[in-house]
Design an enzyme around this catalytic site. Structure first.
Site, PDB file in Angstrom:
ATOM      1  N   HIS A  64      43.422  17.947 -32.073  1.00 33.91           N
ATOM      2  CA  HIS A  64      44.503  17.288 -31.186  1.00 33.91           C
ATOM      3  C   HIS A  64      43.801  16.637 -30.069  1.00 33.91           C
ATOM      4  O   HIS A  64      42.897  17.057 -29.726  1.00 33.91           O
ATOM      5  CB  HIS A  64      45.459  18.614 -30.894  1.00 33.91           C
ATOM      6  CG  HIS A  64      44.619  19.620 -30.169  1.00 33.91           C
ATOM      7  ND1 HIS A  64      44.065  20.572 -30.610  1.00 33.91           N
ATOM      8  CD2 HIS A  64      44.349  19.928 -28.674  1.00 33.91           C
ATOM      9  CE1 HIS A  64      43.354  21.351 -29.600  1.00 33.91           C
ATOM     10  NE2 HIS A  64      43.995  20.921 -28.469  1.00 33.91           N
TER      11      HIS A  64
ATOM     12  N   CYS B 280      43.550  25.357 -21.790  1.00 31.46           N
ATOM     13  CA  CYS B 280      42.292  24.734 -22.565  1.00 31.46           C
ATOM     14  C   CYS B 280      42.487  23.084 -22.015  1.00 31.46           C
ATOM     15  O   CYS B 280      43.369  22.805 -21.267  1.00 31.46           O
ATOM     16  CB  CYS B 280      42.751  24.683 -24.037  1.00 31.46           C
ATOM     17  SG  CYS B 280      44.092  23.764 -24.689  1.00 31.46           S
TER      18      CYS B 280
END
Length: 666
Positions: free
Chosen positions: A65, A185
């Site tokens: 991603h 993250c």
């Protein structure tokens, strides 16, 4: 989720053998549906994200991603591999691959939907249904949530609000163990929310009350301070800095990467319990909420003065490394080649390998280059603290203009605040969905830079430059009682909170003067560093001369405080101040005021922003400088010994074995 995935974006027979080939195959479907505008550019962004951390997860899942300017609309593509593809998961290849693509300026609603998918990947029923599905349209419907899998039996009682999960059962105790967690993250789309879901599920299984703050791309909602205060332990599962760390100070903290939160949540919870049972307390720096986006997170619920301090501290915290590196290089160049080395020719035109002056000139010019970033970095990260990444460009531009028009340190402060305010105003404007992707990378930087540049060049620049010149002239003209009073004030500020906001303000005032050094600004820098050394040195001396007044732990901290104080690390006195603030803080403030006043009275100067006793050879009037530090240390030591002695006289002293058990904040 109907906008994000359709049957055209599903491949139930993915034939790719490598993760790069899988990403390309799924990305080609995104290109075919008009969701990605540049295949190679998008894949480069996917690869860059993959290089930061593998995206394979236990359970046969791969989630490549990224956020990319080549994505026109938030999109999800799904592929199922029969042979499995290595995405770096510890338990082997992945057979379920989800390629998540978010525009660089994706809105919060879309990111929230993508985040909800990340949470669902932790549901075994969901992944099992995807492995069994034979129709692409049905698989897309399952991912969208149109045809949810059968849910497993729920626990006896469960409530979930604002990222918090509270579980109770018939056997639950009235006072369950409480944990607060933060997950984050680099991209803030997938791992952040999967770690949160994994921790929540593990907490439910063990009857633990867990509240999670997900610091993702859509921003974050701060945990209630009351929830944090009531927590028994803290878990940080993160691959980027936790924002506003200081909120969690004084508690046991388990600090791990985000994938640990996904793969072994039960172990982290067990470790948190063990730390709490042992009474471990983790020291957390007072970052004053200077992390990215921290200022925005306070919203309107925080007083403007507090938010303003947060903005300013954001800029200062990012500026300090430039100050330290540049200042120490310049100071070292002076030690090798003398002060006249500042007038040497450019080493790009003249450099002799065996000549000491050439090396001195090289260090001086590298340090000068680092110093050239001070004002732009200050302005850029003040703006960053206000409005996040879109404000960096106008902030840096405004800071560079401040240097051009000689507005200096004050100009950088104003430029950063202007840039942040302009970007925040632009972000409030409603735009058409088709423009959202280019807003943060083109529209906002373009418009805000033009506005900030106009304001700095034409409107506020000259008045600020005049004020900066007046301040510089005032510092140069300081003498007698005025200089001594300023030294006392700076000493008090440096010793009040020892690394906290007031300490940082005094330090920032001093290092700001080094950007354009004068005799007055060099005196200020010397006074600030000298006063900042006093608190840990005084505590170290006090634990040596009157050891019986301190606990065993404090005496051990006192030995370390000698080195910390000599290195100009004021935080070395924090354990003593936390344990006995009413006696320690006034004592070290008095000592710092004495040292600051004497340093100014002696006319000591300092060209390095840090270094402690290790840069004494570079100090003007070095012997008198050491006298000033010794005098302040003696005053602070005497006061703290007297005050602690009076306390022991006023009460029946406890046995030594008991006093050693007094908790001391780390």
């Amino acid at each position: 989720m109907s906008e994000l995935i359709t049957a055209d974006l599903v491949d139930l027979d993915l034939s790719a053998e490598t993760k790069n080939a899988a990403a390309r195959s799924l990305a080609e479907r995104m290109v075919a549906t008009g969701r990605v505008t540049d295949l190679d550019g998008f894949l480069a962004d996917v690869a860059a994200r993959e290089a930061q951390m593998p995206t394979g997860l236990d359970g046969g899942i791969g989630i490549p991603h990224c956020r990319s300017e080549h994505v026109s609309a938030p999109t999800l593509a799904f592929g199922r591999s029969g042979q499995g593809i290595d995405f770096g998961a510890p338990d082997g290849p992945a057979d379920l691959i989800f390629l998540i693509a978010a525009p660089a300026g994706a809105d919060d609603d879309h990111l929230t939907i993508l985040s909800s998918l990340a949470r669902r990947l932790m549901d075994a029923a969901f992944t099992s249904a995807l492995r069994a599905e034979t129709d692409a349209a049905a698989a897309a419907a399952l991912i969208r949530g149109d045809a949810p899998p059968a849910a497993p039996e729920e626990p006896a009682q469960e409530t979930e609000t604002s990222g918090a999960v509270q579980t109770a059962s018939a056997e639950a105790t009235p006072e369950p163990f409480r944990i607060v967690a933060v997950t984050s993250c680099p991209t803030g789309i997938a791992h952040t929310y999967m770690a949160a879901e994994s921790l929540e599920a593990a907490a439910r299984a063990e009857g633990i009350t867990l509240s999670v703050e997900t610091q993702g791309s859509a921003g974050f909602e701060r945990l209630d301070p009351a929830v944090i205060a009531a927590a028994d332990a803290v878990i940080w599962a993160h691959d980027v800095d936790v924002r506003e760390k200081s909120r969690f100070g004084g508690k046991p903290i388990v600090d791990v990467g985000v994938k640990a939160g996904i793969n072994r949540p039960a172990e982290l919870i067990a470790e948190a319990r063990r730390k709490a049972e042992r009474g471990e307390v983790s020291g957390v720096p007072d970052d004053s909420g200077t992390g990215p986006g921290a200022a925005a997170s306070t919203g309107g619920s925080t007083h403007f003065g507090v938010r303003l301090r947060t903005y300013l501290m954001s800029g200062v915290s990012y500026m300090v490394p430039f100050v330290a590196a540049g200042g120490l290089l310049i100071a070292l160049s002076f030690a090798i080649g003398g002060y006249e080395i500042a007038n040497a020719k450019s080493v790009a035109d003249h450099f002799v390998w065996g000549e000491a002056d050439s090396w001195a000139a090289l260090l001086n010019q590298i340090g000068g280059a680092a110093f050239g970033f001070l004002v732009p970095v200050l302005a850029g990260y003040i703006a960053y603290g206000m409005a996040d990444r879109p404000a960096l460009v106008p902030g840096f531009v405004g800071g560079a203009i401040a240097l051009t028009i000689d507005a200096g340190f004050l100009g950088g402060l104003v430029a950063g605040l202007l840039a942040g305010a302009v970007v925040m105003a632009i972000q409030r404007v409603k735009v058409h969905p088709t423009l959202r992707g280019i807003m943060p990378v083109l529209v906002i930087p373009l418009i805000s830079s033009a506005v900030v540049g106009f304001l700095m060049f034409v409107v506020v620049g000259k008045p600020i430059a005049s004020l900066q010149k007046a301040l510089t002239d005032g510092l140069n003209g300081l003498s007698g009682s005025n200089a001594i009073i300023l030294g006392m004030v700076l000493g008090l500020m440096m010793c009040f909170d020892m690394g906290g906001p007031l300490n940082k303000v005094a330090y920032a005032f001093a290092v700001g003067g080094l950007a354009d050094p004068t005799t007055g600004s060099l005196k200020v820098m010397a006074a600030v560093m000298a006063a900042g050394m006093v608190p840990p040195l005084a505590m170290a001396l006090a634990t040596t001369v009157r050891a019986r007044l301190f606990t065993k732990t404090e005496r051990e901290n006192g030995r370390a405080a000698w080195v910390l104080g000599a290195s100009f690390i004021s935080e070395g006195a924090i354990p003593f101040a936390a344990a006995d603030p009413l006696r320690v803080i006034p004592s070290v403030m008095a000592g710092g005021a004495v040292t600051g006043a004497l340093s100014m009275a002696f006319g000591c100067t300092l060209r390095a922003p840090h270094g402690g006793i290790f840069v004494v050879p570079l100090i003007g009037q070095p012997f008198l400088y050491l006298v000033a530090i010794a005098a302040g240390t003696a005053v602070a030591t005497a006061l703290v010994v007297v005050l602690k002695g009076l306390r022991r006289t006023a009460q029946d002293p406890a046995p030594a074995a008991d006093t050693s058990k007094v908790p001391v904040a780390a």
